[in-house]
Design an enzyme around this catalytic site. Sequence first.
Site, PDB file in Angstrom:
ATOM      1  N   ASP A 125      59.408  46.648  26.945  1.00 44.35           N
ATOM      2  CA  ASP A 125      59.129  47.134  25.599  1.00 44.35           C
ATOM      3  C   ASP A 125      59.748  46.275  24.514  1.00 44.35           C
ATOM      4  O   ASP A 125      59.281  46.295  23.369  1.00 44.35           O
ATOM      5  CB  ASP A 125      59.633  48.565  25.442  1.00 44.35           C
ATOM      6  CG  ASP A 125      58.698  49.602  26.057  1.00 44.35           C
ATOM      7  OD1 ASP A 125      57.600  49.210  26.497  1.00 44.35           O
ATOM      8  OD2 ASP A 125      59.059  50.784  26.090  1.00 44.35           O
TER       9      ASP A 125
ATOM     10  N   GLU B 152      74.644  47.179  29.272  1.00 46.49           N
ATOM     11  CA  GLU B 152      73.962  48.387  28.792  1.00 46.49           C
ATOM     12  C   GLU B 152      74.796  49.047  27.698  1.00 46.49           C
ATOM     13  O   GLU B 152      75.994  49.286  27.863  1.00 46.49           O
ATOM     14  CB  GLU B 152      73.757  49.361  29.953  1.00 46.49           C
ATOM     15  CG  GLU B 152      73.347  50.761  29.578  1.00 46.49           C
ATOM     16  CD  GLU B 152      72.081  50.829  28.749  1.00 46.49           C
ATOM     17  OE1 GLU B 152      72.055  51.631  27.801  1.00 46.49           O
ATOM     18  OE2 GLU B 152      71.123  50.081  29.050  1.00 46.49           O
ATOM     19  N   GLN B 153      74.142  49.359  26.571  1.00 46.08           N
ATOM     20  CA  GLN B 153      74.894  49.866  25.425  1.00 46.08           C
ATOM     21  C   GLN B 153      75.364  51.314  25.585  1.00 46.08           C
ATOM     22  O   GLN B 153      76.368  51.705  25.003  1.00 46.08           O
ATOM     23  CB  GLN B 153      74.057  49.742  24.157  1.00 46.08           C
ATOM     24  CG  GLN B 153      72.819  50.588  24.123  1.00 46.08           C
ATOM     25  CD  GLN B 153      72.062  50.442  22.813  1.00 46.08           C
ATOM     26  OE1 GLN B 153      72.622  50.006  21.810  1.00 46.08           O
ATOM     27  NE2 GLN B 153      70.791  50.804  22.822  1.00 46.08           N
TER      28      GLN B 153
ATOM     29  N   TYR C 108      50.922  66.846  35.952  1.00 43.94           N
ATOM     30  CA  TYR C 108      50.843  66.523  37.371  1.00 43.94           C
ATOM     31  C   TYR C 108      52.156  66.900  38.034  1.00 43.94           C
ATOM     32  O   TYR C 108      53.208  66.976  37.378  1.00 43.94           O
ATOM     33  CB  TYR C 108      50.526  65.040  37.599  1.00 43.94           C
ATOM     34  CG  TYR C 108      51.350  64.058  36.806  1.00 43.94           C
ATOM     35  CD1 TYR C 108      52.629  63.677  37.218  1.00 43.94           C
ATOM     36  CD2 TYR C 108      50.836  63.478  35.647  1.00 43.94           C
ATOM     37  CE1 TYR C 108      53.367  62.758  36.503  1.00 43.94           C
ATOM     38  CE2 TYR C 108      51.570  62.561  34.915  1.00 43.94           C
ATOM     39  CZ  TYR C 108      52.834  62.197  35.351  1.00 43.94           C
ATOM     40  OH  TYR C 108      53.567  61.295  34.633  1.00 43.94           O
TER      41      TYR C 108
END
Length: 403
Positions: free
Chosen positions: A298, A34-35, A219
């Site tokens: 993504d 993870e960067q 919500y």
Amino acid sequence: MAPTPTIIIAGAGIGGLTAALALAQAGLRVRVLEQTARLEEAGAGIQLSSNATRILIGLGLKDRLLPRVVAPECIRVRRAADGRDIARIPVGHSQRYYGAPYWVIHRGDLHAVLLAAATDHPDITVETDTRVQAFGAHPKGVTVGYLRKTGTGDATGAAFVGADGLWSMARACLGEKSPPRPANRTAWRALLPADDVTPEFREPIVTLWVGPQAHLVHYPIRAGAAINIVAITTDAWRGTGWSTRSDCAELLTRFSDRNWAHPARKLLATPGQWLKWALYDRPPMDRWGRGPATLLGDAAHPMLPFLAQGAAMAIEDAAVLAHALSRAPGGTASALRYYESQRRSRTAQVQAAARANDRIYHLGGPAAAIRDLAMRTVLGGDVLLSRYDWIYRWRPPAEPVGS
């Protein structure tokens, strides 16, 4: 006995961590790079339909998630101009219809649960402040080069999975260097204590207001203690950050009292601060990977938020990836091509459906009146729900890969 293969994942977001847990559950070792230096998943609330919740429950996360979620009774669609109900979609029946619940949760709460589970697992290592720079395939698998503040290094494993989001470095390493295309939409988010709003807004309901060139969703989340609000407007602003500061004065210029009912505008005026981000899109890819490398979430198929399926598609990806890598008889590369073949068409269909909802939500004038009439009198809530059976009924593959 051969050593347990290690899968290297770039990105410790929802997709990357879900993939790590699914792969570890399937008997593989996982190294997540993870960067960012500190793992704090920001963002707005997200909706988790049955196709996603059944996977999370299957990973053993139900007890960790239940104190943080709300199970809405329905999705209430309202007309912006007067607040009149257009339809109520009974997602509260999801357990009975689809075999798994429909939940809403803050993205940060889901991420925290996934991270805690990954950190607890003996076969998963999460390394922060580690930016993937390149990868190379070789007969034994893949070597991934990375950069840290302390210098460069490399990681070796059987496969490499790029789950590093919209601006994916892994995608660029695979040769797809075209930038995301602006969607000409800006999303605005705010979080309110439940006590700051009237009882109407505290009900366990996902409320969707549709209006010309804009829509509003709100919500309860965090077991009802907070209210998540997201407004999306037509806008040419093209910032690349996730949390640009704004305020209600800027936002309310997009929600005029001519087109928006007083309760909606009052809710929008309540938060003292808003954060905004620009929406971007990508067309479907013909190829997600090569050799022992692929993409997930993504990085492969960014989703516009008009179908509430961005997180769900990444979670589905994770389940199919784990199935493929744990069962493929033909080796890692063939397993990844199987995974991609199972995911490309479905994710492209969901992307297209989200784009269609973008057009439908933001209609104005006579076209909006026809939409409202059709949803209220011709379709109705049960039919509207059934239109998404193909999404919500999905289950991970169970058959052996290649059968």
